[in-house]
Write a protein that holds these residues in place. Sequence first.
Motif, PDB file in Angstrom:
ATOM      1  N   GLY A   1      37.418  38.070  38.233  1.00  0.00           N
ATOM      2  CA  GLY A   1      36.599  38.989  37.447  1.00  0.00           C
ATOM      3  C   GLY A   1      37.235  39.332  36.118  1.00  0.00           C
ATOM      4  N   GLY A   2      37.566  38.333  35.331  1.00  0.00           N
ATOM      5  CA  GLY A   2      38.313  38.548  34.097  1.00  0.00           C
ATOM      6  C   GLY A   2      37.532  39.200  32.979  1.00  0.00           C
ATOM      7  N   ALA A   3      36.206  39.219  33.061  1.00  0.00           N
ATOM      8  CA  ALA A   3      35.404  39.747  31.954  1.00  0.00           C
ATOM      9  C   ALA A   3      34.945  41.178  32.177  1.00  0.00           C
ATOM     10  N   GLY A   4      35.212  41.750  33.335  1.00  0.00           N
ATOM     11  CA  GLY A   4      34.729  43.090  33.653  1.00  0.00           C
ATOM     12  C   GLY A   4      35.563  44.195  33.041  1.00  0.00           C
ATOM     13  N   GLY A   5      35.158  45.434  33.314  1.00  0.00           N
ATOM     14  CA  GLY A   5      35.837  46.593  32.739  1.00  0.00           C
ATOM     15  C   GLY A   5      37.303  46.667  33.082  1.00  0.00           C
ATOM     16  N   VAL A   6      37.662  46.370  34.336  1.00  0.00           N
ATOM     17  CA  VAL A   6      39.066  46.371  34.756  1.00  0.00           C
ATOM     18  C   VAL A   6      39.723  45.031  34.434  1.00  0.00           C
TER      19      VAL A   6
ATOM     20  N   ALA B   1      53.830  38.308  32.619  1.00  0.00           N
ATOM     21  CA  ALA B   1      53.453  37.213  33.511  1.00  0.00           C
ATOM     22  C   ALA B   1      53.717  35.870  32.825  1.00  0.00           C
ATOM     23  N   SER B   2      54.201  34.901  33.603  1.00  0.00           N
ATOM     24  CA  SER B   2      54.472  33.582  33.022  1.00  0.00           C
ATOM     25  C   SER B   2      53.200  32.765  32.877  1.00  0.00           C
ATOM     26  N   GLU B   3      52.206  33.063  33.705  1.00  0.00           N
ATOM     27  CA  GLU B   3      50.912  32.383  33.590  1.00  0.00           C
ATOM     28  C   GLU B   3      49.824  33.338  34.065  1.00  0.00           C
ATOM     29  N   VAL B   4      48.756  33.436  33.262  1.00  0.00           N
ATOM     30  CA  VAL B   4      47.615  34.300  33.577  1.00  0.00           C
ATOM     31  C   VAL B   4      46.373  33.424  33.673  1.00  0.00           C
ATOM     32  N   VAL B   5      45.790  33.386  34.855  1.00  0.00           N
ATOM     33  CA  VAL B   5      44.553  32.629  35.080  1.00  0.00           C
ATOM     34  C   VAL B   5      43.488  33.617  35.545  1.00  0.00           C
ATOM     35  N   ALA B   6      42.283  33.497  35.017  1.00  0.00           N
ATOM     36  CA  ALA B   6      41.214  34.435  35.363  1.00  0.00           C
ATOM     37  C   ALA B   6      39.901  33.695  35.557  1.00  0.00           C
ATOM     38  N   THR B   7      38.999  34.293  36.315  1.00  0.00           N
ATOM     39  CA  THR B   7      37.670  33.720  36.508  1.00  0.00           C
ATOM     40  C   THR B   7      36.666  34.390  35.579  1.00  0.00           C
ATOM     41  N   ALA B   8      35.635  33.625  35.214  1.00  0.00           N
ATOM     42  CA  ALA B   8      34.535  34.150  34.398  1.00  0.00           C
ATOM     43  C   ALA B   8      33.356  33.191  34.534  1.00  0.00           C
ATOM     44  N   SER B   9      32.172  33.667  34.151  1.00  0.00           N
ATOM     45  CA  SER B   9      31.005  32.790  34.116  1.00  0.00           C
ATOM     46  C   SER B   9      31.011  31.994  32.812  1.00  0.00           C
ATOM     47  N   THR B  10      30.210  30.940  32.752  1.00  0.00           N
ATOM     48  CA  THR B  10      30.222  30.011  31.611  1.00  0.00           C
ATOM     49  C   THR B  10      30.150  30.699  30.245  1.00  0.00           C
ATOM     50  N   PRO B  11      29.225  31.671  30.034  1.00  0.00           N
ATOM     51  CA  PRO B  11      29.123  32.261  28.683  1.00  0.00           C
ATOM     52  C   PRO B  11      30.334  33.114  28.287  1.00  0.00           C
ATOM     53  N   LYS B  12      31.151  33.462  29.275  1.00  0.00           N
ATOM     54  CA  LYS B  12      32.255  34.388  28.997  1.00  0.00           C
ATOM     55  C   LYS B  12      33.629  33.717  28.994  1.00  0.00           C
ATOM     56  N   VAL B  13      33.681  32.407  29.168  1.00  0.00           N
ATOM     57  CA  VAL B  13      34.958  31.690  29.266  1.00  0.00           C
ATOM     58  C   VAL B  13      35.794  31.876  28.002  1.00  0.00           C
TER      59      VAL B  13
ATOM     60  N   ALA C   1      44.192  35.051  28.500  1.00  0.00           N
ATOM     61  CA  ALA C   1      44.289  34.199  29.689  1.00  0.00           C
ATOM     62  C   ALA C   1      44.727  32.790  29.281  1.00  0.00           C
ATOM     63  N   ASP C   2      45.703  32.243  30.012  1.00  0.00           N
ATOM     64  CA  ASP C   2      46.175  30.888  29.724  1.00  0.00           C
ATOM     65  C   ASP C   2      45.150  29.852  30.171  1.00  0.00           C
ATOM     66  N   LYS C   3      44.487  30.151  31.276  1.00  0.00           N
ATOM     67  CA  LYS C   3      43.414  29.279  31.780  1.00  0.00           C
ATOM     68  C   LYS C   3      42.291  30.175  32.283  1.00  0.00           C
ATOM     69  N   VAL C   4      41.060  29.670  32.149  1.00  0.00           N
ATOM     70  CA  VAL C   4      39.907  30.389  32.685  1.00  0.00           C
ATOM     71  C   VAL C   4      39.152  29.454  33.625  1.00  0.00           C
ATOM     72  N   VAL C   5      38.913  29.923  34.830  1.00  0.00           N
ATOM     73  CA  VAL C   5      38.159  29.159  35.825  1.00  0.00           C
ATOM     74  C   VAL C   5      36.702  29.618  35.769  1.00  0.00           C
ATOM     75  N   ASP C   6      35.807  28.692  35.455  1.00  0.00           N
ATOM     76  CA  ASP C   6      34.376  28.995  35.440  1.00  0.00           C
ATOM     77  C   ASP C   6      33.884  28.985  36.886  1.00  0.00           C
ATOM     78  N   TYR C   7      33.613  30.192  37.404  1.00  0.00           N
ATOM     79  CA  TYR C   7      33.292  30.270  38.838  1.00  0.00           C
ATOM     80  C   TYR C   7      31.918  29.674  39.163  1.00  0.00           C
ATOM     81  N   THR C   8      31.115  29.408  38.142  1.00  0.00           N
ATOM     82  CA  THR C   8      29.825  28.770  38.417  1.00  0.00           C
ATOM     83  C   THR C   8      29.978  27.262  38.625  1.00  0.00           C
TER      84      THR C   8
ATOM     85  N   ARG D   1      26.901  42.604  35.255  1.00  0.00           N
ATOM     86  CA  ARG D   1      27.086  41.584  34.216  1.00  0.00           C
ATOM     87  C   ARG D   1      27.793  42.110  32.970  1.00  0.00           C
ATOM     88  N   ALA D   2      28.256  43.343  33.009  1.00  0.00           N
ATOM     89  CA  ALA D   2      28.858  43.923  31.807  1.00  0.00           C
ATOM     90  C   ALA D   2      30.107  43.152  31.388  1.00  0.00           C
ATOM     91  N   ARG D   3      30.296  43.059  30.080  1.00  0.00           N
ATOM     92  CA  ARG D   3      31.481  42.418  29.505  1.00  0.00           C
ATOM     93  C   ARG D   3      32.331  43.530  28.902  1.00  0.00           C
TER      94      ARG D   3
END
Length: 329
Positions: free
Chosen positions: A158-163, A177-189, A197-204, A300-302
Amino acid sequence: MNTQKAWFYEEYGPKEVLKLGDFPLPTPAHNQILVQVRAAALNPIDFKRRQRAIFPSDFPVVPGCDMAGVVVARGDGATKFGIGDEVYGNIQDFNAEGKLKQLGTLAQFIVVEESLVALKPKNISFEEAASLPLAIQTAIEGFVTAGFKGGQTVFIVGGAGGVGTLVIQLAKHLYGASEVVATASTPKVEFVKSLGADKVVDYTKTKYEEITEKFDFLYDTIGDTKNSHVVAKADAPIVDITWPPSHPRAVYSSLTVCGESLEKLRPYLDSGKLKAIIDPTGPYRFTDVVEAFGYLETGRARGKVVVSPFPSLQPPPFVLLDNKGNPGP
Protein backbone atom coordinates in the motif's frame (compact mmCIF):
# COMPACT_ATOMS: atom_id res chain seq x y z
CA MET A 1 -24.47 29.64 24.64
CA ASN A 2 -21.76 30.42 22.11
CA THR A 3 -21.87 28.09 19.12
CA GLN A 4 -19.77 27.24 16.08
CA LYS A 5 -20.27 25.28 12.88
CA ALA A 6 -19.28 21.61 12.97
CA TRP A 7 -19.95 18.30 11.27
CA PHE A 8 -21.42 15.68 13.62
CA TYR A 9 -23.45 12.49 13.79
CA GLU A 10 -25.98 11.30 16.37
CA GLU A 11 -26.19 7.67 15.29
CA TYR A 12 -23.89 5.11 13.70
CA GLY A 13 -24.17 4.54 9.98
CA PRO A 14 -23.02 5.54 6.48
CA LYS A 15 -21.70 8.97 5.58
CA GLU A 16 -25.28 10.22 5.16
CA VAL A 17 -25.71 10.35 8.97
CA LEU A 18 -23.31 13.33 9.03
CA LYS A 19 -24.93 16.71 9.61
CA LEU A 20 -23.54 20.24 9.39
CA GLY A 21 -24.91 22.41 12.16
CA ASP A 22 -24.33 24.38 15.34
CA PHE A 23 -22.18 22.86 18.08
CA PRO A 24 -21.20 24.35 21.46
CA LEU A 25 -18.00 26.35 21.48
CA PRO A 26 -15.56 24.66 23.90
CA THR A 27 -13.57 26.20 26.74
CA PRO A 28 -10.03 24.92 27.34
CA ALA A 29 -9.61 22.96 30.58
CA HIS A 30 -6.42 22.43 32.59
CA ASN A 31 -3.38 21.98 30.31
CA GLN A 32 -5.53 22.44 27.22
CA ILE A 33 -5.42 25.02 24.45
CA LEU A 34 -8.24 26.30 22.25
CA VAL A 35 -7.34 26.15 18.56
CA GLN A 36 -9.06 27.79 15.62
CA VAL A 37 -8.91 25.05 12.98
CA ARG A 38 -7.53 26.07 9.60
CA ALA A 39 -7.31 22.59 8.02
CA ALA A 40 -8.19 19.00 8.97
CA ALA A 41 -7.43 15.59 7.49
CA LEU A 42 -9.66 12.52 7.32
CA ASN A 43 -8.49 9.05 8.31
CA PRO A 44 -10.05 5.59 7.95
CA ILE A 45 -10.56 5.48 11.74
CA ASP A 46 -12.94 8.44 11.36
CA PHE A 47 -15.39 6.55 9.16
CA LYS A 48 -14.89 3.25 10.97
CA ARG A 49 -15.87 4.97 14.25
CA ARG A 50 -18.94 6.41 12.51
CA GLN A 51 -20.00 3.04 11.09
CA ARG A 52 -19.97 1.17 14.41
CA ALA A 53 -19.08 1.53 18.09
CA ILE A 54 -15.33 0.81 18.00
CA PHE A 55 -14.43 3.29 20.75
CA PRO A 56 -16.78 4.48 23.48
CA SER A 57 -17.94 8.06 22.94
CA ASP A 58 -21.06 10.08 23.61
CA PHE A 59 -23.33 11.41 20.87
CA PRO A 60 -23.26 13.74 19.10
CA VAL A 61 -19.78 12.99 17.76
CA VAL A 62 -17.74 15.45 15.69
CA PRO A 63 -15.35 13.26 13.66
CA GLY A 64 -11.72 14.04 12.95
CA CYS A 65 -8.36 13.46 14.64
CA ASP A 66 -5.92 15.58 12.63
CA MET A 67 -5.82 19.35 12.45
CA ALA A 68 -3.64 22.40 12.00
CA GLY A 69 -4.64 25.81 13.28
CA VAL A 70 -3.95 28.82 15.47
CA VAL A 71 -3.95 28.96 19.28
CA VAL A 72 -6.60 31.46 20.44
CA ALA A 73 -6.80 30.67 24.19
CA ARG A 74 -5.06 28.68 26.92
CA GLY A 75 -6.48 26.84 29.89
CA ASP A 76 -4.99 26.90 33.36
CA GLY A 77 -1.49 25.38 33.39
CA ALA A 78 -1.03 25.52 29.62
CA THR A 79 2.26 27.34 29.05
CA LYS A 80 3.91 25.59 26.09
CA PHE A 81 2.27 27.69 23.36
CA GLY A 82 1.38 31.35 23.06
CA ILE A 83 -1.71 33.00 21.65
CA GLY A 84 -1.29 33.19 17.87
CA ASP A 85 1.06 30.19 17.62
CA GLU A 86 0.45 27.92 14.62
CA VAL A 87 0.17 24.30 15.77
CA TYR A 88 -0.75 20.88 14.43
CA GLY A 89 -1.48 17.45 15.86
CA ASN A 90 -3.71 14.44 16.36
CA ILE A 91 -6.12 15.46 19.13
CA GLN A 92 -7.49 11.97 19.85
CA ASP A 93 -5.32 9.93 22.22
CA PHE A 94 -6.53 6.39 21.60
CA ASN A 95 -4.42 5.07 24.49
CA ALA A 96 -5.85 7.42 27.13
CA GLU A 97 -8.33 6.20 29.72
CA GLY A 98 -11.99 6.98 29.26
CA LYS A 99 -13.90 8.04 26.20
CA LEU A 100 -12.58 9.80 23.12
CA LYS A 101 -13.32 13.48 22.69
CA GLN A 102 -16.81 14.23 21.40
CA LEU A 103 -15.46 17.28 19.64
CA GLY A 104 -13.17 16.17 16.82
CA THR A 105 -11.43 18.34 14.28
CA LEU A 106 -14.25 18.96 11.77
CA ALA A 107 -15.24 22.08 13.69
CA GLN A 108 -14.18 25.71 13.67
CA PHE A 109 -12.67 25.50 17.17
CA ILE A 110 -11.33 22.53 19.16
CA VAL A 111 -9.69 22.00 22.53
CA VAL A 112 -6.68 19.73 22.94
CA GLU A 113 -4.07 18.89 25.56
CA GLU A 114 -0.98 20.91 24.71
CA SER A 115 1.16 17.75 25.02
CA LEU A 116 -0.55 16.30 21.93
CA VAL A 117 0.38 19.08 19.51
CA ALA A 118 3.52 20.70 18.11
CA LEU A 119 4.45 23.98 16.47
CA LYS A 120 3.75 23.88 12.75
CA PRO A 121 6.94 24.13 10.68
CA LYS A 122 6.93 27.49 8.92
CA ASN A 123 7.75 26.05 5.50
CA ILE A 124 4.64 23.85 5.26
CA SER A 125 1.03 24.95 4.82
CA PHE A 126 -1.83 24.34 7.25
CA GLU A 127 -3.16 21.76 4.79
CA GLU A 128 0.16 19.89 4.63
CA ALA A 129 0.55 20.00 8.41
CA ALA A 130 -2.99 18.71 9.00
CA SER A 131 -2.32 15.73 6.72
CA LEU A 132 0.55 14.40 8.81
CA PRO A 133 -0.12 13.61 12.51
CA LEU A 134 -2.10 10.35 12.75
CA ALA A 135 -0.54 8.86 9.62
CA ILE A 136 3.04 9.74 10.58
CA GLN A 137 2.54 8.54 14.17
CA THR A 138 1.15 5.26 12.80
CA ALA A 139 4.02 4.96 10.30
CA ILE A 140 6.70 5.51 12.97
CA GLU A 141 5.14 3.01 15.38
CA GLY A 142 5.39 0.24 12.80
CA PHE A 143 9.17 0.61 12.58
CA VAL A 144 9.41 0.69 16.39
CA THR A 145 7.22 -2.41 16.72
CA ALA A 146 9.40 -4.28 14.21
CA GLY A 147 12.68 -3.21 15.83
CA PHE A 148 13.83 -2.11 12.40
CA LYS A 149 17.56 -1.48 11.95
CA GLY A 150 19.39 0.59 9.35
CA GLY A 151 20.67 -1.46 6.42
CA GLN A 152 17.70 -3.83 6.40
CA THR A 153 15.27 -4.26 3.50
CA VAL A 154 11.57 -3.43 3.72
CA PHE A 155 8.53 -4.40 1.65
CA ILE A 156 5.59 -1.99 1.99
CA VAL A 157 2.07 -3.02 1.04
CA GLY A 158 0.00 0.00 0.00
CA GLY A 159 2.69 2.48 -0.96
CA ALA A 160 0.35 5.18 -2.29
CA GLY A 161 -1.97 5.51 0.71
CA GLY A 162 -1.98 8.00 3.56
CA VAL A 163 0.33 5.89 5.75
CA GLY A 164 2.23 4.12 2.95
CA THR A 165 3.47 7.36 1.36
CA LEU A 166 5.05 8.29 4.69
CA VAL A 167 6.41 4.79 5.44
CA ILE A 168 8.38 4.91 2.17
CA GLN A 169 9.90 8.29 3.02
CA LEU A 170 10.69 7.30 6.61
CA ALA A 171 12.31 4.04 5.49
CA LYS A 172 14.51 5.91 3.06
CA HIS A 173 15.41 9.08 4.95
CA LEU A 174 14.97 8.37 8.66
CA TYR A 175 15.52 4.64 9.20
CA GLY A 176 18.24 3.98 6.60
CA ALA A 177 16.69 1.02 4.79
CA SER A 178 19.05 -0.52 2.24
CA GLU A 179 16.17 -1.32 -0.11
CA VAL A 180 12.58 -0.05 -0.16
CA VAL A 181 10.03 -1.93 -2.25
CA ALA A 182 6.35 -0.96 -2.28
CA THR A 183 3.13 -2.00 -3.99
CA ALA A 184 0.86 0.28 -6.01
CA SER A 185 -1.67 0.12 -8.83
CA THR A 186 -0.60 0.89 -12.42
CA PRO A 187 -1.48 4.64 -12.42
CA LYS A 188 0.41 5.20 -9.18
CA VAL A 189 3.69 3.35 -9.90
CA GLU A 190 5.67 6.43 -10.95
CA PHE A 191 4.24 8.48 -8.07
CA VAL A 192 5.40 5.85 -5.53
CA LYS A 193 8.86 5.76 -7.15
CA SER A 194 9.06 9.54 -6.76
CA LEU A 195 8.63 9.13 -2.98
CA GLY A 196 11.85 7.12 -2.78
CA ALA A 197 10.87 3.50 -3.43
CA ASP A 198 13.72 1.60 -5.11
CA LYS A 199 11.24 -0.75 -6.78
CA VAL A 200 7.47 -0.65 -7.16
CA VAL A 201 5.42 -3.81 -7.60
CA ASP A 202 2.26 -3.25 -9.65
CA TYR A 203 -0.19 -5.40 -7.73
CA THR A 204 -2.58 -5.52 -10.68
CA LYS A 205 0.07 -7.41 -12.68
CA THR A 206 2.20 -9.27 -10.11
CA LYS A 207 1.13 -11.63 -7.32
CA TYR A 208 3.03 -11.84 -4.04
CA GLU A 209 3.96 -15.45 -4.84
CA GLU A 210 5.75 -14.27 -7.97
CA ILE A 211 8.15 -12.06 -5.99
CA THR A 212 11.32 -14.12 -5.52
CA GLU A 213 13.17 -11.78 -3.15
CA LYS A 214 12.45 -12.12 0.58
CA PHE A 215 12.57 -9.09 2.89
CA ASP A 216 13.82 -8.27 6.39
CA PHE A 217 10.61 -6.45 7.26
CA LEU A 218 7.08 -6.61 5.84
CA TYR A 219 5.04 -3.47 6.56
CA ASP A 220 1.41 -3.98 5.50
CA THR A 221 -0.68 -0.79 5.60
CA ILE A 222 -3.87 -2.27 4.08
CA GLY A 223 -4.53 -5.41 6.13
CA ASP A 224 -3.53 -7.96 3.50
CA THR A 225 -1.01 -9.99 5.55
CA LYS A 226 -2.94 -13.20 4.88
CA ASN A 227 -1.54 -12.91 1.35
CA SER A 228 1.48 -10.61 1.63
CA HIS A 229 3.26 -12.65 4.35
CA VAL A 230 4.95 -14.77 1.67
CA VAL A 231 7.42 -11.97 0.80
CA ALA A 232 8.86 -11.88 4.35
CA LYS A 233 11.94 -13.87 5.37
CA ALA A 234 11.23 -16.80 7.69
CA ASP A 235 12.13 -14.85 10.84
CA ALA A 236 11.22 -11.37 9.63
CA PRO A 237 8.80 -9.15 11.56
CA ILE A 238 5.43 -8.63 9.87
CA VAL A 239 3.51 -5.53 10.93
CA ASP A 240 -0.16 -4.94 10.14
CA ILE A 241 -1.78 -1.60 11.01
CA THR A 242 -5.34 -2.93 10.65
CA TRP A 243 -7.13 -4.84 13.40
CA PRO A 244 -7.24 -7.76 13.59
CA PRO A 245 -4.24 -8.86 11.50
CA SER A 246 -5.25 -11.42 8.91
CA HIS A 247 -2.20 -13.69 9.35
CA PRO A 248 -1.01 -15.34 12.58
CA ARG A 249 2.59 -14.13 12.12
CA ALA A 250 1.51 -10.52 11.78
CA VAL A 251 1.76 -8.17 14.75
CA TYR A 252 -0.73 -5.34 15.08
CA SER A 253 0.86 -1.91 15.37
CA SER A 254 -1.17 1.08 16.57
CA LEU A 255 0.30 4.51 17.38
CA THR A 256 1.60 6.69 20.18
CA VAL A 257 -0.13 10.06 20.16
CA CYS A 258 2.09 12.92 21.30
CA GLY A 259 3.42 16.24 20.11
CA GLU A 260 6.97 15.14 20.84
CA SER A 261 6.96 12.67 17.94
CA LEU A 262 5.99 15.51 15.61
CA GLU A 263 8.72 17.79 17.02
CA LYS A 264 11.35 15.15 16.21
CA LEU A 265 10.30 15.25 12.56
CA ARG A 266 10.82 19.00 12.22
CA PRO A 267 14.35 18.76 10.70
CA TYR A 268 13.09 16.37 8.03
CA LEU A 269 10.10 18.59 7.21
CA ASP A 270 12.27 21.72 7.24
CA SER A 271 14.79 20.15 4.85
CA GLY A 272 12.11 18.74 2.54
CA LYS A 273 13.33 15.16 3.04
CA LEU A 274 9.87 14.35 4.40
CA LYS A 275 6.95 15.64 2.34
CA ALA A 276 3.28 15.77 3.17
CA ILE A 277 1.25 14.13 0.39
CA ILE A 278 -2.25 15.50 -0.18
CA ASP A 279 -4.60 13.67 -2.53
CA PRO A 280 -4.99 15.76 -5.70
CA THR A 281 -8.81 15.67 -5.50
CA GLY A 282 -8.51 17.95 -2.46
CA PRO A 283 -8.41 19.97 -0.40
CA TYR A 284 -12.17 19.58 0.01
CA ARG A 285 -14.19 22.57 1.18
CA PHE A 286 -15.71 22.46 4.66
CA THR A 287 -19.17 22.16 3.08
CA ASP A 288 -18.03 19.09 1.07
CA VAL A 289 -17.09 16.82 3.99
CA VAL A 290 -19.62 14.12 3.01
CA GLU A 291 -18.10 14.00 -0.48
CA ALA A 292 -14.60 13.83 1.05
CA PHE A 293 -15.59 10.85 3.19
CA GLY A 294 -17.18 9.19 0.16
CA TYR A 295 -13.89 9.43 -1.69
CA LEU A 296 -11.79 8.25 1.27
CA GLU A 297 -14.06 5.23 1.69
CA THR A 298 -13.34 4.06 -1.88
CA GLY A 299 -9.81 3.18 -0.71
CA ARG A 300 -8.33 4.90 -3.78
CA ALA A 301 -6.88 8.01 -2.15
CA ARG A 302 -3.32 8.97 -3.08
CA GLY A 303 -1.89 10.39 0.11
CA LYS A 304 -4.23 12.18 2.52
CA VAL A 305 -7.74 13.55 2.10
CA VAL A 306 -7.70 17.11 3.52
CA VAL A 307 -10.49 19.54 4.35
CA SER A 308 -9.76 23.27 3.99
CA PRO A 309 -10.51 26.15 4.26
CA PHE A 310 -12.73 26.29 7.33
CA PRO A 311 -15.32 29.06 7.65
CA SER A 312 -13.95 31.90 9.73
CA LEU A 313 -15.60 32.86 12.99
CA GLN A 314 -14.43 35.59 15.32
CA PRO A 315 -13.91 34.05 18.75
CA PRO A 316 -16.17 35.56 21.44
CA PRO A 317 -14.38 37.94 23.84
CA PHE A 318 -13.72 35.36 26.56
CA VAL A 319 -11.76 33.28 24.08
CA LEU A 320 -9.21 36.01 23.59
CA LEU A 321 -8.00 35.81 27.20
CA ASP A 322 -4.86 33.89 27.96
CA ASN A 323 -4.47 31.65 31.01
CA LYS A 324 -3.67 34.63 33.25
CA GLY A 325 -6.80 36.45 32.19
CA ASN A 326 -4.92 38.88 29.99
CA PRO A 327 -6.20 39.74 26.51
CA GLY A 328 -4.41 37.93 23.69
CA PRO A 329 -3.10 39.73 20.61
